[in-house]
Design an enzyme around this catalytic site. Structure first.
Site, PDB file in Angstrom:
ATOM      1  N   CYS A 263       0.839  -1.208   0.000  1.00  8.23           N
ATOM      2  CA  CYS A 263       0.000   0.000   0.000  1.00  8.23           C
ATOM      3  C   CYS A 263       0.869   1.252   0.000  1.00  8.23           C
ATOM      4  CB  CYS A 263      -0.973   0.000   1.158  1.00  8.23           C
ATOM      5  SG  CYS A 263      -0.183   0.133   2.749  1.00  8.23           S
TER       6      CYS A 263
ATOM      7  N   CYS B  75      -3.627   7.267   6.303  1.00  2.57           N
ATOM      8  CA  CYS B  75      -2.301   7.595   6.833  1.00  2.57           C
ATOM      9  C   CYS B  75      -2.395   7.951   8.313  1.00  2.57           C
ATOM     10  CB  CYS B  75      -1.683   8.777   6.076  1.00  2.57           C
ATOM     11  SG  CYS B  75      -1.235   8.377   4.379  1.00  2.57           S
TER      12      CYS B  75
END
Lengths: 388, 132
Positions: free
Chosen positions: B38, B107
């Site tokens: 990712c 994130c």
């Protein structure tokens, strides 16, 4: 910005001054509808015909085999869908590294009963001829393999693929969007039945492209509602953009060898400098079988969007195959198909050179890049000693 | 695309004198989350005294928002007790960053998970000390 260094010519190019000048009168003075019978209309139609001849000459086709479209995405959609619709055999082969406008078109056809198979590529991005031959053992309507890849610049052996398809009576289409700028293509000797291209990758305007359809090839009409483009693609003719595209094709042919020699030298210089000055890097794509304008590197241990952003702050425009920059968090399927590791895909950066790139631009880039890669590696939890 | 705050933090952390990025010498614990697929791997180091986080640093493989998220997390947990630090939601980090693009919210989630992993590492080490 002190410097503006554009190394994203594979995304789009600037419109050349000669092209822009050629287009201007068709906005202001010669604004007629190319379908009109009066003088203004006839003027426009003559200009469109001249452009059609220039675009045809670029690939050694006849003018009546060129159909103007809104760009290569439309051309790709049209040929693939249109050829399958007219074919009794509902099976299509494409390479694993095609542009999304091919990939998503065949996925769409796949959902509507068409059999789709993907041809494997090697670590340089060259398609496997044995795999193509084996997949052609079943009756197939169409093979589509791009001439040059947009991410890594790998150039396919189009002659070989064309010959194989012609011998088997299978249609061969190629997306030549990234190739026509620097590779001399000949649809006749290369046995190409369909070819897509775009104006804005060859220093022409955006929003215009072309589809070459070999005379006699059965491809369904794309847009209904008018007699434009010999009844196959209706809609008022975009005269200024087509004139610009034609001029861009003419200049591309005229200056190809001089541009290629200069840009190839710069490309090789950039590759040498990056490999010489930054450890743990990998050149993606094929070292020799690649277009003159493409450089694509993975930098181990760091992520591409961070590199892109830091270069952007220094006025340098590049692109990346990182998942973080895709908008969908999918990383590059092109690099994945070539066997590049996840980490290295996310650390990939494409530098695409152009007609206005100078050695000074590249020297500035290299200085910045050495520093940026060093700083990002200092704050990365991944070491750079691992396998590349 | 990114807020001024995100860009300001990103520039500092990727510059010549990062604020929170780097190895924390004599760290009492560290935690790493994420994977290369990712595109984000984050590691947070903690120095803890009497249940209070007295220093925090990070190392991140990732994009602009990944680096900014771990940096802001380090800023916000310094001087806080472990419980106070764990009570931060990822949305608190996003708010302090002046927002993140929708596709980048993960994130901030990863930054919280890296902190949780570092605390788990600390507790494991404490248990071992007490047990030994």
């Amino acid at each position: 910005m002190e410097h503006e260094i554009y190394l994203d010519n594979a995304a789009t190019t600037y419109v050349s001054g000669e092209v822009f000048s050629a287009m201007q009168p068709y906005f202001l003075a010669h604004y007629g509808n190319a379908s009109s019978a009066h003088n203004l209309g006839r003027e426009a139609e003559a200009a469109v015909y001249k452009a059609r001849q220039a675009v045809a000459a670029l690939i050694n086709a006849s003018a009546d085999e060129i159909f103007f479209t809104s760009g290569a995405t439309e051309s790709n959609n049209w040929f693939i869908k249109g050829a399958i619709e007219r074919s009794a055999v509902k099976r299509v082969l494409v390479s694993r590294i095609e542009h999304p406008s091919i990939m998503e078109t065949v996925e769409y056809l796949g959902r509507h009963g068409v059999e789709v198979e993907y041809i494997n590529v090697d670590e340089g991005g060259i398609i496997s001829i044995p795999d193509l031959l084996s997949k052609l053992s079943k009756p197939t309507a169409l093979v589509s393999v791009m001439t040059a890849n947009n991410e890594v610049g790998t150039v396919q052996y189009i002659n070989t693929i064309g010959k194989i398809c012609r011998d088997k009576g299978v249609l061969f289409h190629t997306d030549a969007t990234q190739a026509v700028d620097s590779i001399t293509l000949d649809v006749k000797t290369m046995n190409i039945d369909g070819l897509s291209m775009s104006g804005h990758k060859i220093y022409g305007p955006k929003g215009v492209g072309a589809l070459y359809i070999k005379k006699g090839t059965q491809v369904e009409t794309f847009m209904h509602g008018g007699h434009q483009e010999r009844g196959k693609r209706a809609g008022t003719t975009d005269v200024p953009c087509i004139v610009g595209f034609g001029k861009a094709a003419e200049i591309t042919m005229r200056d190809m060898s001089i541009n290629n020699a200069r840009i190839r030298m710069l490309r090789d210089y950039l590759i040498r400098e990056i490999e010489g000055r930054i450890p743990a890097v990998k050149l993606n794509g094929h070292r020799t079988q690649r277009i003159v304008s493409n450089v694509n590197f993975s930098f181990q241990g760091i992520e591409g969007e961070s590199v892109l952003t830091l270069l952007d702050l220094d006025g340098i425009c590049v692109s990346t195959g990182s998942a973080c920059n895709s908008g969908t968090l999918d990383h590059s399927y092109v690099l994945d198909s070539m066997g590049v590791s996840d980490e290295m895909i996310n650390g990939s950066v494409r530098f695409s050179l152009g007609r206005n790139t100078t050695k000074e631009d590249l020297d500035f880039l290299i200085e910045k890049l050495v520093k940026i890669v060093g700083n990002l590696r200092k704050i990365s939890p991944i070491g750079i000693k691992g396998e590349l | 695309m990114y807020s001024d705050k995100v860009m300001e933090i990103f520039k500092t952390e990727t510059g010549d004198s990062p604020k929170n990025a780097g190895i924390l010498k004599n760290a009492d614990a560290s935690g790493q989350v994420g994977n290369a697929r990712c595109g984000d791997i984050m590691k947070i180091y903690l120095k803890i005294s009497d249940g209070v986080i007295i220093d925090a640093k990070f190392k991140t493989f990732g994009c602009v928002s990944a680096i900014a998220s771990t940096s802001i997390a380090c800023d916000m947990i310094k001087g806080k007790t472990i419980e106070e630090a764990l009570s931060f939601e990822n949305s608190d980090f996003v708010k302090a960053l002046g927002g993140l693009p929708a596709v980048k919210i993960h994130c901030s989630v990863l930054a919280k998970e890296a902190l949780e992993a570092a605390v788990a590492d600390y507790r494991k080490k404490q248990a071992k000390l007490a047990g030994g």
